[in-house]
Design an enzyme around this catalytic site. Structure first.
Site, mmCIF file in Angstrom:
data_model
loop_
_atom_site.group_PDB
_atom_site.id
_atom_site.type_symbol
_atom_site.label_atom_id
_atom_site.label_comp_id
_atom_site.label_asym_id
_atom_site.label_seq_id
_atom_site.Cartn_x
_atom_site.Cartn_y
_atom_site.Cartn_z
ATOM 1 N N SER A 125 4.161 -5.847 -3.626
ATOM 2 C CA SER A 125 5.307 -5.589 -2.739
ATOM 3 C C SER A 125 4.956 -6.052 -1.336
ATOM 4 O O SER A 125 4.028 -5.519 -0.707
ATOM 5 C CB SER A 125 5.630 -4.097 -2.703
ATOM 6 N N HIS B 220 7.365 -8.900 -5.196
ATOM 7 C CA HIS B 220 8.346 -7.816 -5.130
ATOM 8 C C HIS B 220 8.859 -7.720 -3.693
ATOM 9 O O HIS B 220 8.082 -7.617 -2.749
ATOM 10 C CB HIS B 220 7.699 -6.508 -5.577
ATOM 11 N N ASP C 142 11.277 -5.755 -1.191
ATOM 12 C CA ASP C 142 11.970 -4.471 -0.988
ATOM 13 C C ASP C 142 12.972 -4.550 0.150
ATOM 14 O O ASP C 142 12.591 -4.659 1.317
ATOM 15 C CB ASP C 142 10.932 -3.388 -0.657
ATOM 16 N N MET D 288 15.708 -2.743 2.395
ATOM 17 C CA MET D 288 16.124 -1.393 2.824
ATOM 18 C C MET D 288 17.120 -1.495 3.951
ATOM 19 O O MET D 288 16.938 -2.307 4.865
ATOM 20 C CB MET D 288 14.904 -0.611 3.290
ATOM 21 N N HIS E 182 14.393 -6.030 -4.900
ATOM 22 C CA HIS E 182 14.735 -4.625 -5.156
ATOM 23 C C HIS E 182 15.648 -4.163 -4.031
ATOM 24 O O HIS E 182 15.198 -3.953 -2.905
ATOM 25 C CB HIS E 182 13.420 -3.815 -5.209
ATOM 26 N N MET F 69 17.586 -1.648 -2.016
ATOM 27 C CA MET F 69 17.785 -0.226 -1.696
ATOM 28 C C MET F 69 18.851 -0.205 -0.614
ATOM 29 O O MET F 69 18.577 0.093 0.562
ATOM 30 C CB MET F 69 16.460 0.386 -1.219
ATOM 31 N N MET G 93 11.407 4.202 -10.387
ATOM 32 C CA MET G 93 10.679 4.563 -9.171
ATOM 33 C C MET G 93 9.750 5.737 -9.477
ATOM 34 O O MET G 93 10.182 6.742 -10.048
ATOM 35 C CB MET G 93 11.651 5.009 -8.063
ATOM 36 N N GLY H 192 11.973 4.110 -0.070
ATOM 37 C CA GLY H 192 12.110 4.062 1.388
ATOM 38 C C GLY H 192 10.825 3.712 2.106
ATOM 39 O O GLY H 192 10.870 3.149 3.190
ATOM 40 N N PHE H 193 9.692 4.033 1.504
ATOM 41 C CA PHE H 193 8.421 3.811 2.197
ATOM 42 C C PHE H 193 7.327 3.405 1.216
ATOM 43 O O PHE H 193 7.331 3.860 0.072
ATOM 44 C CB PHE H 193 7.984 5.099 2.920
ATOM 45 N N GLY H 194 6.412 2.584 1.701
ATOM 46 C CA GLY H 194 5.223 2.267 0.933
ATOM 47 C C GLY H 194 4.187 3.358 1.137
ATOM 48 O O GLY H 194 4.354 4.256 1.974
ATOM 49 N N GLY H 195 3.129 3.291 0.362
ATOM 50 C CA GLY H 195 1.978 4.168 0.588
ATOM 51 C C GLY H 195 2.179 5.621 0.201
ATOM 52 O O GLY H 195 1.433 6.493 0.663
ATOM 53 N N ASP I 253 7.364 1.387 -9.926
ATOM 54 C CA ASP I 253 7.259 1.076 -8.498
ATOM 55 C C ASP I 253 6.999 2.336 -7.690
ATOM 56 O O ASP I 253 7.824 3.250 -7.675
ATOM 57 C CB ASP I 253 8.591 0.421 -8.059
ATOM 58 N N GLY I 254 5.850 2.361 -7.008
ATOM 59 C CA GLY I 254 5.537 3.455 -6.098
ATOM 60 C C GLY I 254 4.242 4.153 -6.462
ATOM 61 O O GLY I 254 4.121 4.711 -7.556
ATOM 62 N N GLY I 255 3.277 4.075 -5.559
ATOM 63 C CA GLY I 255 2.009 4.776 -5.786
ATOM 64 C C GLY I 255 1.200 4.228 -6.937
ATOM 65 O O GLY I 255 0.347 4.929 -7.504
ATOM 66 N N GLY J 115 2.036 -2.233 -3.656
ATOM 67 C CA GLY J 115 2.067 -2.637 -2.258
ATOM 68 C C GLY J 115 0.716 -2.415 -1.623
ATOM 69 O O GLY J 115 -0.114 -3.326 -1.516
ATOM 70 N N SER J 116 0.462 -1.154 -1.230
ATOM 71 C CA SER J 116 -0.785 -0.868 -0.520
ATOM 72 C C SER J 116 -2.023 -1.120 -1.373
ATOM 73 O O SER J 116 -3.077 -1.479 -0.827
ATOM 74 C CB SER J 116 -0.776 0.555 0.031
HETATM 75 C C1 DX5 Z 1 9.375 1.940 -1.996
HETATM 76 C C2 DX5 Z 1 9.280 0.503 -2.473
HETATM 77 C C3 DX5 Z 1 7.976 0.126 -3.083
HETATM 78 C C4 DX5 Z 1 6.803 0.233 -2.178
HETATM 79 C C5 DX5 Z 1 5.585 0.392 -3.031
HETATM 80 O O1 DX5 Z 1 10.681 2.215 -1.602
HETATM 81 O O2 DX5 Z 1 10.298 0.246 -3.431
HETATM 82 O O3 DX5 Z 1 8.049 -1.182 -3.643
HETATM 83 O O4 DX5 Z 1 6.648 -0.832 -1.310
HETATM 84 O O5 DX5 Z 1 4.511 0.610 -2.183
HETATM 85 P P1 DX5 Z 1 3.150 1.290 -2.669
HETATM 86 O O6 DX5 Z 1 2.628 0.430 -3.784
HETATM 87 O O7 DX5 Z 1 2.313 1.249 -1.445
HETATM 88 O O8 DX5 Z 1 3.497 2.669 -3.133
HETATM 89 ZN ZN ZN Z 2 10.372 -1.695 -4.638
#
Ligand code: DX5
Ligand code: ZN
Length: 232
Positions: A13, A38, A40, A42, A72, A74, A143, A148-151, A181-183, A203-204
């Site tokens: 991401s 990927h 994202d 928003m 993706h 959002m 999800m 809304g946020f990475g990490g 997707d996520g964590g 992502g992270s």
């Molecule tokens: C969250 C995004 C994810 C996010 C994943 O709303 O859809 O794609 O960037 O980030 P990590 O892998 O850091 O959880």
């Molecule tokens: Zn995403």
């Protein structure tokens, strides 16, 4: 049970990339072995954050990125942006069913534009939202954090929903990708493989690592180990 032929894809991401060097960052993760990007989107309305839109997707294509771009959305509403992302060179376009008044129409817009179509479910959203249109999907994205946020930290109850989604997809007999997707990181990716995911957003776990090649290789090793465990 997992099949031996499952084709696993890793989708970094770019939300976690250095935006000031976005083209180079995308090149770097693709050279490191990632399968798709990927993307994202928003809108500070459907989710409480603002990222980037179709102009950035188009810029990456003009820069020379040929790998699949997995958009993706959002955002709410979705249709106008679907049309813009079709023009901007998206490969996959996925959206949240709650954000479209007419889910079937939005899916058709994506496919008529020549892109692959998918739906995304939040942790608290039911698989019932996708059942009626499952056969229309190229991808189902679950999800494992609130969007809304990475990490953020992986929400474990997503695993049950992944397993149910895997059953639905296998029963449909359609080649629908099951993305998570996520964590997603070295500690969590194995459990998502066991639950049936085949496409992994990170992502992270990738952009936050000092060596992208190592990060992608380590994730792939965990996928393979879990896959072998499931196939025994
Ligand atoms: C969250 C995004 C994810 C996010 C994943 O709303 O859809 O794609 O960037 O980030 P990590 O892998 O850091 O959880
Ligand atoms: Zn995403």
């Amino acid at each position: 049970m997992q099949t031996l032929t499952r084709d696993f894809k890793i989708a970094p991401s770019i939300l976690a990339a250095d935006f000031a060097r976005l083209g180079e960052e995308v090149d770097a993760v693709l050279e490191a072995g990632a399968d798709m990007i990927h993307f994202d989107v928003m809108d500070n309305h459907y989710v409480p954050n603002l990222s980037f839109g179709p102009m950035v997707c188009e810029a990456l294509r003009k820069y020379g990125v040929t790998a699949p771009i997995d958009v993706h959305l959002m955002v709410e509403p979705v249709d106008a942006l679907i049309e813009q992302f079709v023009q901007a060179g998206a490969s996959y376009i996925t959206f949240h069913p709650e954000a479209s008044r007419h889910v079937d129409r939005s899916l058709r817009l994506i496919k008529e534009g020549g892109c692959k179509a998918g739906l995304v479910l939040n942790p608290g959203s039911s698989l019932d939202l996708v059942r009626p249109v499952l056969d229309e999907l190229d991808m189902l994205l679950l999800m494992s954090v609130n969007p809304g946020f990475g990490g953020q930290t992986f929400i474990p109850y997503t695993l049950d929903k992944l397993a149910q989604a895997r059953e639905l997809i296998d029963r449909s007999g359609k080649p629908i990708r099951l993305e998570v997707d996520g964590g997603v990181n070295l500690d969590t990716i194995g459990s998502t493989v066991l639950a049936g995911a085949d496409t992994f957003v990170a992502g992270s776990a990738i952009f936050g690592a000092p060596d992208y090649r190592q990060a992608v290789a380590d994730l792939r090793a965990k996928i393979q180990a879990a896959h072998e465990q499931a196939s025994q």
